[in-house]
Design a protein around this motif. Structure first.
Motif, PDB file in Angstrom:
ATOM      1  N   UNK A 105       0.862  -1.178   0.000  1.00 47.68           N
ATOM      2  CA  UNK A 105       0.000   0.000   0.000  1.00 47.68           C
ATOM      3  C   UNK A 105       0.895   1.224   0.000  1.00 47.68           C
ATOM      4  N   UNK A 106       0.509   2.228  -0.787  1.00 47.89           N
ATOM      5  CA  UNK A 106       1.265   3.475  -0.874  1.00 47.89           C
ATOM      6  C   UNK A 106       0.339   4.633  -0.524  1.00 47.89           C
ATOM      7  N   UNK A 107       0.747   5.412   0.476  1.00 48.40           N
ATOM      8  CA  UNK A 107       0.000   6.609   0.845  1.00 48.40           C
ATOM      9  C   UNK A 107       0.764   7.814   0.317  1.00 48.40           C
ATOM     10  N   UNK A 108       0.131   8.590  -0.542  1.00 48.36           N
ATOM     11  CA  UNK A 108       0.728   9.813  -1.055  1.00 48.36           C
ATOM     12  C   UNK A 108       0.432  10.943  -0.071  1.00 48.36           C
ATOM     13  N   UNK A 109       1.427  11.782   0.192  1.00 51.93           N
ATOM     14  CA  UNK A 109       1.262  12.862   1.155  1.00 51.93           C
ATOM     15  C   UNK A 109       1.634  12.398   2.552  1.00 51.93           C
ATOM     16  N   UNK A 110       1.281  13.190   3.528  1.00 49.69           N
ATOM     17  CA  UNK A 110       1.583  12.873   4.923  1.00 49.69           C
ATOM     18  C   UNK A 110       0.307  12.471   5.659  1.00 49.69           C
TER      19      UNK A 110
END
Length: 179
Positions: A105-110
């Motif tokens: 899983x990749x979360x873009x941003x913070x």
């Protein structure tokens, strides 16, 4: 006296020549719907007991605290993987068919300002070294998901590439490598 000095010198040279774990670090770059370059020391792994259908998973996180994005890699089991190339699978339903595959899983941003979420569909993780207290490798992941600006459109795609040297969580430094 000379023999003792020589022996100490030889022992010191051997100690300096032994491989030492490198400091935790990661680099990642995403392209596609969200472009990002990130690097830092936030590279850790640990075991989550009874996480999926009562089975443990080895969880590896990159950039989770202060990066401009974070990658989460999960592998069924409670052992470090042996060096080699492992596929990315998109579903936990496939655990029985190929237990030695990563989910990503990749979360873009913070965490404070999320900009998107993407679920790995294909790609690979290559483990280059695994020893008690550290695992390192490279990855390339194709993922699909959404941007925060339009969460209804879940067709956005990114490719995430990079490398890591992850330190074991203090509670799991005794995890053994699979040989």
């Amino acid at each position: 006296m000379y023999a003792r000095s020589a022996a100490l010198g030889i022992l010191g040279a051997i100690a300096l020549a032994l491989p030492r774990p490198s400091a935790p670090a990661f680099t990642l770059e995403s392209t596609g719907a969200f472009r990002l370059r990130a690097a830092g020391p936030e590279s850790r792994y640990g075991v989550v007991p009874q996480a999926v259908r009562g089975r443990p998973i080895l969880a590896l996180t990159l950039g989770a605290e202060t990066g401009g994005g974070a990658l989460y890699l999960a592998l069924p089991g409670d052992r470090l993987p042996a060096p080699g190339r492992y596929p990315i699978r998109s579903s936990w339903d496939e655990i029985g068919s190929e237990p030695r595959a990563f989910r990503a899983s990749f979360m873009a941003g913070t965490a404070e300002h999320p900009q998107g979420w993407f679920h790995g569909e294909s790609g690979w993780v290559t483990i280059t070294a695994a020893q008690a207290g550290q695992v390192s490798g490279t990855f390339e992941i194709q993922a699909r998901g959404f941007l925060a600006a339009d969460p209804a459109d879940e067709t956005r795609q990114v490719t995430v590439r990079g490398r890591f040297a992850a330190a074991g969580d203090s509670a799991v430094t005794a995890i053994a490598s699979v040989q």
